[in-house]
Design an enzyme around this catalytic site. Structure first.
Site, PDB file in Angstrom:
ATOM      1  N   ASP A   1      13.082   6.204  -8.248  1.00 64.75           N
ATOM      2  CA  ASP A   1      12.583   5.045  -7.498  1.00 64.75           C
ATOM      3  C   ASP A   1      11.351   4.502  -8.198  1.00 64.75           C
ATOM      4  O   ASP A   1      10.358   5.225  -8.358  1.00 64.75           O
ATOM      5  CB  ASP A   1      12.253   5.501  -6.068  1.00 64.75           C
ATOM      6  CG  ASP A   1      11.726   4.383  -5.178  1.00 64.75           C
ATOM      7  OD1 ASP A   1      11.797   3.208  -5.575  1.00 64.75           O
ATOM      8  OD2 ASP A   1      11.244   4.711  -4.074  1.00 64.75           O
TER       9      ASP A   1
ATOM     10  N   HIS B   1      17.580   1.179   0.979  1.00 59.61           N
ATOM     11  CA  HIS B   1      16.360   1.967   0.841  1.00 59.61           C
ATOM     12  C   HIS B   1      15.243   1.279   1.621  1.00 59.61           C
ATOM     13  O   HIS B   1      14.908   0.120   1.362  1.00 59.61           O
ATOM     14  CB  HIS B   1      16.011   2.079  -0.649  1.00 59.61           C
ATOM     15  CG  HIS B   1      14.845   2.952  -0.953  1.00 59.61           C
ATOM     16  ND1 HIS B   1      14.922   4.316  -1.059  1.00 59.61           N
ATOM     17  CD2 HIS B   1      13.547   2.634  -1.215  1.00 59.61           C
ATOM     18  CE1 HIS B   1      13.742   4.813  -1.365  1.00 59.61           C
ATOM     19  NE2 HIS B   1      12.877   3.810  -1.456  1.00 59.61           N
TER      20      HIS B   1
ATOM     21  N   MET C   1       6.395   6.960   2.931  1.00 61.89           N
ATOM     22  CA  MET C   1       5.142   7.109   2.174  1.00 61.89           C
ATOM     23  C   MET C   1       4.013   7.081   3.197  1.00 61.89           C
ATOM     24  O   MET C   1       3.256   6.109   3.317  1.00 61.89           O
ATOM     25  CB  MET C   1       5.020   5.974   1.143  1.00 61.89           C
ATOM     26  CG  MET C   1       5.950   6.187  -0.043  1.00 61.89           C
ATOM     27  SD  MET C   1       6.257   4.673  -0.957  1.00 61.89           S
ATOM     28  CE  MET C   1       7.526   3.990   0.062  1.00 61.89           C
TER      29      MET C   1
ATOM     30  N   MET D   1       9.544   9.870  -8.197  1.00 61.52           N
ATOM     31  CA  MET D   1       8.953   8.536  -8.308  1.00 61.52           C
ATOM     32  C   MET D   1       8.717   8.219  -9.785  1.00 61.52           C
ATOM     33  O   MET D   1       8.119   9.014 -10.512  1.00 61.52           O
ATOM     34  CB  MET D   1       7.605   8.476  -7.569  1.00 61.52           C
ATOM     35  CG  MET D   1       7.691   8.537  -6.051  1.00 61.52           C
ATOM     36  SD  MET D   1       8.736   7.278  -5.297  1.00 61.52           S
ATOM     37  CE  MET D   1       7.953   5.756  -5.838  1.00 61.52           C
TER      38      MET D   1
ATOM     39  N   HIS E   1      12.384   6.114   3.029  1.00 63.68           N
ATOM     40  CA  HIS E   1      11.412   6.748   2.135  1.00 63.68           C
ATOM     41  C   HIS E   1      10.049   6.647   2.805  1.00 63.68           C
ATOM     42  O   HIS E   1       9.450   5.564   2.849  1.00 63.68           O
ATOM     43  CB  HIS E   1      11.462   6.015   0.778  1.00 63.68           C
ATOM     44  CG  HIS E   1      10.438   6.485  -0.205  1.00 63.68           C
ATOM     45  ND1 HIS E   1      10.131   5.779  -1.348  1.00 63.68           N
ATOM     46  CD2 HIS E   1       9.663   7.603  -0.240  1.00 63.68           C
ATOM     47  CE1 HIS E   1       9.202   6.431  -2.040  1.00 63.68           C
ATOM     48  NE2 HIS E   1       8.899   7.544  -1.375  1.00 63.68           N
TER      49      HIS E   1
ATOM     50  N   SER F   1      16.155  -1.619  -2.506  1.00 65.48           N
ATOM     51  CA  SER F   1      14.961  -1.437  -1.683  1.00 65.48           C
ATOM     52  C   SER F   1      14.601  -2.749  -1.007  1.00 65.48           C
ATOM     53  O   SER F   1      14.318  -3.754  -1.682  1.00 65.48           O
ATOM     54  CB  SER F   1      13.789  -0.973  -2.547  1.00 65.48           C
ATOM     55  OG  SER F   1      12.589  -1.136  -1.810  1.00 65.48           O
TER      56      SER F   1
ATOM     57  N   ASP G   1      11.359   1.393   2.663  1.00 67.03           N
ATOM     58  CA  ASP G   1      10.060   1.953   2.295  1.00 67.03           C
ATOM     59  C   ASP G   1       9.088   1.846   3.461  1.00 67.03           C
ATOM     60  O   ASP G   1       8.656   0.757   3.825  1.00 67.03           O
ATOM     61  CB  ASP G   1       9.498   1.212   1.079  1.00 67.03           C
ATOM     62  CG  ASP G   1      10.239   1.575  -0.192  1.00 67.03           C
ATOM     63  OD1 ASP G   1      10.321   2.777  -0.507  1.00 67.03           O
ATOM     64  OD2 ASP G   1      10.757   0.661  -0.860  1.00 67.03           O
TER      65      ASP G   1
ATOM     66  N   MET H   1       5.454   2.556   4.740  1.00 70.42           N
ATOM     67  CA  MET H   1       4.106   2.813   4.200  1.00 70.42           C
ATOM     68  C   MET H   1       3.079   2.650   5.311  1.00 70.42           C
ATOM     69  O   MET H   1       3.155   1.707   6.099  1.00 70.42           O
ATOM     70  CB  MET H   1       3.797   1.818   3.078  1.00 70.42           C
ATOM     71  CG  MET H   1       4.824   1.806   1.955  1.00 70.42           C
ATOM     72  SD  MET H   1       4.261   0.771   0.602  1.00 70.42           S
ATOM     73  CE  MET H   1       5.739   0.709  -0.415  1.00 70.42           C
TER      74      MET H   1
END
Ligand code: DX5
Ligand code: ZN
Length: 228
Positions: free
Chosen positions: A173, A31, A66, A135, A64, A8, A33, A35
């Site tokens: 994760d 990965h 979020m 998660m 991913h 990540s 993330d 957000m």
């Protein structure tokens, strides 16, 4: 399927993302993330950075999301070059339609569950997905402690995948490290996201190799036990 390790970049140096991708050459996926400071209380990066990063590395991107309203935004991450796009079950208004749209645009479709979200209501949706993400911390930040109480959910999800005869991947994760990866693999996970356990070390590529070896040892033991 062989164990996959997805470092990540949340734990990487955001000013040097191309170099940080190069530092984990040999990883299965990177990965990423995303957000939005609404779905989670943290803000990271969006479509333009994913676009640049996908041009800067040969490692496929596992995005991913979020974020709120993934129904609106997720397809843009496919267009930006992501090979896999994960939206959260808690945020998607129409998860089946969204998964189909992601697949139709050419990426793998994946859905994530926060720790308090059960898998059972989503059993019938599993064939629409290429991966399910469980998660193992509350989403939002790297470096949190692994939640052992998620292990039964991983196990139950693996059973549902087998029951339906699906080929889909099961990703974990949050807090995945040399201390916790074997428990995840034993419970049935086969794709492992690791942020601090990779980028927090002197040699991220070696950390990826070490984690993969641990997970594969467990998978090989399980296959022997089943007589394969
Ligand atoms: C957390 C993110 C994770 C995070 C994992 O919300 O989804 O991908 O980077 O970091 P570690 O491996 O340090 O727990
Ligand atoms: Zn993540």
């Amino acid at each position: 399927m062989a164990a996959q390790i997805n470092p990540s970049i949340l734990s990487a140096d955001f000013a040097r993302l191309a170099d940080e991708a190069e530092a984990v050459k040999g990883a299965d996926w990177l990965h990423v993330d995303v957000m939005d400071n609404h779905f989670v209380p943290n803000l990271t990066l969006g479509v333009p950075i994913v676009e640049s990063l996908s041009r800067a590395t040969d490692t496929p991107l596992d995005c991913h999301l979020m974020i709120e309203d993934p129904d609106r935004w997720a397809p843009q991450y496919v267009e930006a070059g992501a090979g896999s796009v994960t939206f959260h079950a808690e945020a998607a208004a129409a998860p089946v339609r969204l998964a189909r749209e992601i697949r139709a645009k050419g990426a793998r479709a994946s859905m994530a569950l926060k720790p308090a979200t059960p898998i059972e209501p989503y059993e019938d949706l599993l064939p629409e997905l290429d991966m399910l993400l469980i998660m193992t911390v509350e989403p939002g930040f790297g470096g949190q402690a692994f939640l052992d109480i998620m292990l039964p959910k991983i196990r139950r999800t693996r059973e549902l995948i087998s029951k339906h005869g699906l080929q889909m991947w099961l990703q974990v994760d949050g807090g995945v490290s040399a201390e916790t990866i074997e428990r995840c693999a034993e419970a049935g996970a086969d794709v492992f996201v690791a942020g601090s356990a990779v980028y927090g070390t002197e040699d991220p590529a070696a950390a990826v190799r070490g984690l993969r070896a641990q997970a594969e040892r467990v998978a090989a033991g399980a296959a022997r036990a089943c007589g394969h």
